[in-house]
Design a protein around this motif. Sequence first.
Motif, PDB file in Angstrom:
ATOM      1  N   PRO A 120       0.800  -1.246   0.000  1.00  0.00           N
ATOM      2  CA  PRO A 120       0.000   0.000   0.000  1.00  0.00           C
ATOM      3  C   PRO A 120       0.823   1.281   0.000  1.00  0.00           C
ATOM      4  N   LEU A 121       2.122   1.172   0.300  1.00  0.00           N
ATOM      5  CA  LEU A 121       2.957   2.386   0.308  1.00  0.00           C
ATOM      6  C   LEU A 121       3.213   2.897  -1.109  1.00  0.00           C
ATOM      7  N   PHE A 122       3.074   2.010  -2.066  1.00  0.00           N
ATOM      8  CA  PHE A 122       3.278   2.426  -3.456  1.00  0.00           C
ATOM      9  C   PHE A 122       1.949   2.845  -4.052  1.00  0.00           C
ATOM     10  N   GLN A 123       1.779   4.150  -4.169  1.00  0.00           N
ATOM     11  CA  GLN A 123       0.534   4.684  -4.734  1.00  0.00           C
ATOM     12  C   GLN A 123       0.902   5.704  -5.778  1.00  0.00           C
ATOM     13  N   TYR A 124       0.325   5.564  -6.913  1.00  0.00           N
ATOM     14  CA  TYR A 124       0.571   6.542  -7.970  1.00  0.00           C
ATOM     15  C   TYR A 124      -0.772   7.106  -8.394  1.00  0.00           C
ATOM     16  N   ASN A 125      -0.865   8.428  -8.483  1.00  0.00           N
ATOM     17  CA  ASN A 125      -2.136   9.114  -8.733  1.00  0.00           C
ATOM     18  C   ASN A 125      -3.209   8.658  -7.745  1.00  0.00           C
ATOM     19  N   GLU A 172       9.556   2.204 -12.701  1.00  0.00           N
ATOM     20  CA  GLU A 172      10.471   3.353 -12.587  1.00  0.00           C
ATOM     21  C   GLU A 172      11.120   3.375 -11.209  1.00  0.00           C
ATOM     22  N   HIS A 173      10.321   3.084 -10.173  1.00  0.00           N
ATOM     23  CA  HIS A 173      10.902   3.047  -8.830  1.00  0.00           C
ATOM     24  C   HIS A 173      11.992   1.977  -8.754  1.00  0.00           C
ATOM     25  N   ILE A 174      11.724   0.842  -9.370  1.00  0.00           N
ATOM     26  CA  ILE A 174      12.738  -0.225  -9.374  1.00  0.00           C
ATOM     27  C   ILE A 174      14.021   0.294 -10.023  1.00  0.00           C
ATOM     28  N   ARG A 175      13.861   0.983 -11.151  1.00  0.00           N
ATOM     29  CA  ARG A 175      15.049   1.543 -11.824  1.00  0.00           C
ATOM     30  C   ARG A 175      15.787   2.507 -10.907  1.00  0.00           C
ATOM     31  N   LYS A 176      15.022   3.321 -10.171  1.00  0.00           N
ATOM     32  CA  LYS A 176      15.643   4.301  -9.270  1.00  0.00           C
ATOM     33  C   LYS A 176      16.441   3.586  -8.176  1.00  0.00           C
ATOM     34  N   VAL A 177      15.846   2.530  -7.627  1.00  0.00           N
ATOM     35  CA  VAL A 177      16.533   1.775  -6.562  1.00  0.00           C
ATOM     36  C   VAL A 177      17.846   1.202  -7.104  1.00  0.00           C
ATOM     37  N   LYS A 183      14.705  10.754   4.199  1.00  0.00           N
ATOM     38  CA  LYS A 183      13.654  11.704   4.582  1.00  0.00           C
ATOM     39  C   LYS A 183      12.437  11.543   3.681  1.00  0.00           C
ATOM     40  N   LYS A 184      12.696  11.423   2.365  1.00  0.00           N
ATOM     41  CA  LYS A 184      11.587  11.271   1.416  1.00  0.00           C
ATOM     42  C   LYS A 184      10.809   9.986   1.700  1.00  0.00           C
ATOM     43  N   HIS A 185      11.540   8.936   2.067  1.00  0.00           N
ATOM     44  CA  HIS A 185      10.860   7.670   2.350  1.00  0.00           C
ATOM     45  C   HIS A 185      10.058   7.748   3.635  1.00  0.00           C
ATOM     46  N   GLN A 186      10.584   8.463   4.607  1.00  0.00           N
ATOM     47  CA  GLN A 186       9.805   8.652   5.836  1.00  0.00           C
ATOM     48  C   GLN A 186       8.510   9.393   5.493  1.00  0.00           C
ATOM     49  N   SER A 212      11.762  -1.375   7.755  1.00  0.00           N
ATOM     50  CA  SER A 212      11.430  -2.124   6.536  1.00  0.00           C
ATOM     51  C   SER A 212      12.648  -2.338   5.654  1.00  0.00           C
ATOM     52  N   PHE A 213      13.678  -1.542   5.904  1.00  0.00           N
ATOM     53  CA  PHE A 213      14.855  -1.679   5.069  1.00  0.00           C
ATOM     54  C   PHE A 213      15.633  -2.964   5.327  1.00  0.00           C
ATOM     55  N   SER A 214      15.328  -3.668   6.427  1.00  0.00           N
ATOM     56  CA  SER A 214      16.020  -4.947   6.616  1.00  0.00           C
ATOM     57  C   SER A 214      15.456  -6.004   5.658  1.00  0.00           C
TER      58      SER A 214
HETATM   59  C1  HEM Z   1      10.593  -0.470   1.833  1.00  0.00           C
HETATM   60  C2  HEM Z   1      10.963  -0.281   0.591  1.00  0.00           C
HETATM   61  C3  HEM Z   1      10.637   0.962  -0.188  1.00  0.00           C
HETATM   62  C4  HEM Z   1       9.454   1.587  -0.340  1.00  0.00           C
HETATM   63  C5  HEM Z   1       8.094   1.179   0.251  1.00  0.00           C
HETATM   64  C6  HEM Z   1       9.687   2.742  -1.184  1.00  0.00           C
HETATM   65  C7  HEM Z   1       8.718   3.643  -1.573  1.00  0.00           C
HETATM   66  C8  HEM Z   1       8.944   4.752  -2.340  1.00  0.00           C
HETATM   67  C9  HEM Z   1       7.928   5.663  -2.792  1.00  0.00           C
HETATM   68  C10 HEM Z   1       6.435   5.511  -2.476  1.00  0.00           C
HETATM   69  C11 HEM Z   1       8.517   6.629  -3.514  1.00  0.00           C
HETATM   70  C12 HEM Z   1       7.842   7.846  -4.218  1.00  0.00           C
HETATM   71  C13 HEM Z   1       7.241   7.403  -5.516  1.00  0.00           C
HETATM   72  C14 HEM Z   1       8.252   6.975  -6.559  1.00  0.00           C
HETATM   73  O1  HEM Z   1       9.218   7.716  -6.835  1.00  0.00           O
HETATM   74  O2  HEM Z   1       8.076   5.864  -7.104  1.00  0.00           O
HETATM   75  C15 HEM Z   1       9.934   6.331  -3.565  1.00  0.00           C
HETATM   76  C16 HEM Z   1      10.882   7.077  -4.218  1.00  0.00           C
HETATM   77  C17 HEM Z   1      12.211   6.715  -4.361  1.00  0.00           C
HETATM   78  N1  HEM Z   1      12.793   5.614  -3.834  1.00  0.00           N
HETATM   79 FE1  HEM Z   1      11.918   4.218  -2.682  1.00  0.00          FE
HETATM   80  N2  HEM Z   1      11.009   2.782  -1.535  1.00  0.00           N
HETATM   81  C18 HEM Z   1      11.621   1.724  -0.937  1.00  0.00           C
HETATM   82  C19 HEM Z   1      12.966   1.400  -1.021  1.00  0.00           C
HETATM   83  C20 HEM Z   1      13.899   2.119  -1.711  1.00  0.00           C
HETATM   84  C21 HEM Z   1      15.301   1.810  -1.737  1.00  0.00           C
HETATM   85  C22 HEM Z   1      15.960   0.634  -1.013  1.00  0.00           C
HETATM   86  C23 HEM Z   1      15.904   2.742  -2.521  1.00  0.00           C
HETATM   87  C24 HEM Z   1      17.345   2.881  -2.891  1.00  0.00           C
HETATM   88  C25 HEM Z   1      18.339   2.405  -2.172  1.00  0.00           C
HETATM   89  C26 HEM Z   1      14.864   3.638  -2.989  1.00  0.00           C
HETATM   90  C27 HEM Z   1      15.067   4.692  -3.855  1.00  0.00           C
HETATM   91  C28 HEM Z   1      14.122   5.609  -4.202  1.00  0.00           C
HETATM   92  C29 HEM Z   1      14.384   6.785  -5.026  1.00  0.00           C
HETATM   93  C30 HEM Z   1      15.726   7.181  -5.646  1.00  0.00           C
HETATM   94  C31 HEM Z   1      13.185   7.476  -5.112  1.00  0.00           C
HETATM   95  C32 HEM Z   1      12.934   8.798  -5.840  1.00  0.00           C
HETATM   96  C33 HEM Z   1      13.159   9.920  -4.850  1.00  0.00           C
HETATM   97  C34 HEM Z   1      12.970  11.299  -5.474  1.00  0.00           C
HETATM   98  O3  HEM Z   1      11.904  11.553  -6.013  1.00  0.00           O
HETATM   99  O4  HEM Z   1      13.912  12.100  -5.365  1.00  0.00           O
HETATM  100  N3  HEM Z   1      13.660   3.227  -2.477  1.00  0.00           N
HETATM  101  N4  HEM Z   1      10.167   5.190  -2.829  1.00  0.00           N
END
Ligand code: HEM
Length: 162
Positions: free
Chosen positions: A47-52, A70-75, A101-104, A112-114
Motif C-alpha cells: 500500500p505504500l506504493f501509490q501513484y495518482n 520506474e521506482h525499481i530503476r531508481k533503486v 527523509k523522502k521515504h519517511q 522495513s529496510f532490513s
Molecule cells: C521499503 C521499501 C521501499 C518503499 C516502500 C519505497 C517507496 C517509495 C515511494 C512511495 C517513492 C515515491 C514514488 C516513486 O518515486 O516511485 C519512492 C521514491 C524513491 N525511492 Fe523508494 N522505496 C523503498 C525502497 C527504496 C530503496 C531501497 C531505494 C534505494 C536504495 C529507494 C530509492 C528511491 C528513489 C531514488 C526514489 C525517488 C526519490 C525522489 O523523487 O527524489 N527506495 N520510494
Amino acid sequence: MESGGGALSSTEQQLIRESWQKVSASPLEHGIVLFTRLFDLDPGLLPLFQYNCRSFSTPQECLSSPEFLEHIRKVMLVIDAAVTHLENLHCLEEYLANLGKKHQAVGVKAESFSAVGESLLYMLEKCHGPAFNVNVREAWTKLYSAVVKAMSCGWDVAEKVE
Ligand code: HEM
C-alpha cells in the motif's frame, strides 16, 4: 575492531564490483526479482506504493505498473551509485539522508529496510548461484548496511527536528 561504518577492504570492494556487473547488465530484470521477494517477505509494503492516489491490490499488479518499474530503476541506480563510490561512500551521505527523509514522508519505516536487504541478497544469490559465497554475501551486507545507515540519518533528523 571498529563497529559499523567501517570501510570496505579492497577485496570486498572487488567482490562487490564483480558481482554487480552481471546485475547491472539488466537492472530492471534483477530489480523485479528483488521486489517480488520483498512483497513475499512483507506484503504490508504494497500500500505504500501509490501513484495518482491509486494503490495496487496485488503485488503482480504493482510489478506491472510503469511507475513502479520506474521506482525499481531508481533503486537499482542508487545501488549502482554506491557500487561506483565504494572507495568513498561518504560523498553519497547527504543524498542518502535526503532519500531517507523522502521515504519517511511517504510512510516507510526504517525497519522495513532490513527486508529490502534480505531481498537484495536473495536476488544476488539467484543471479550468481554458488558463486555468491559467504565472502561476497558479507561484503554486500556491509555495503547495504552503510547505505541504510546513511538513509536512516534522514529519519533521525526528521524525527528530532519535529
Ligand atoms: C521499503 C521499501 C521501499 C518503499 C516502500 C519505497 C517507496 C517509495 C515511494 C512511495 C517513492 C515515491 C514514488 C516513486 O518515486 O516511485 C519512492 C521514491 C524513491 N525511492 Fe523508494 N522505496 C523503498 C525502497 C527504496 C530503496 C531501497 C531505494 C534505494 C536504495 C529507494 C530509492 C528511491 C528513489 C531514488 C526514489 C525517488 C526519490 C525522489 O523523487 O527524489 N527506495 N520510494
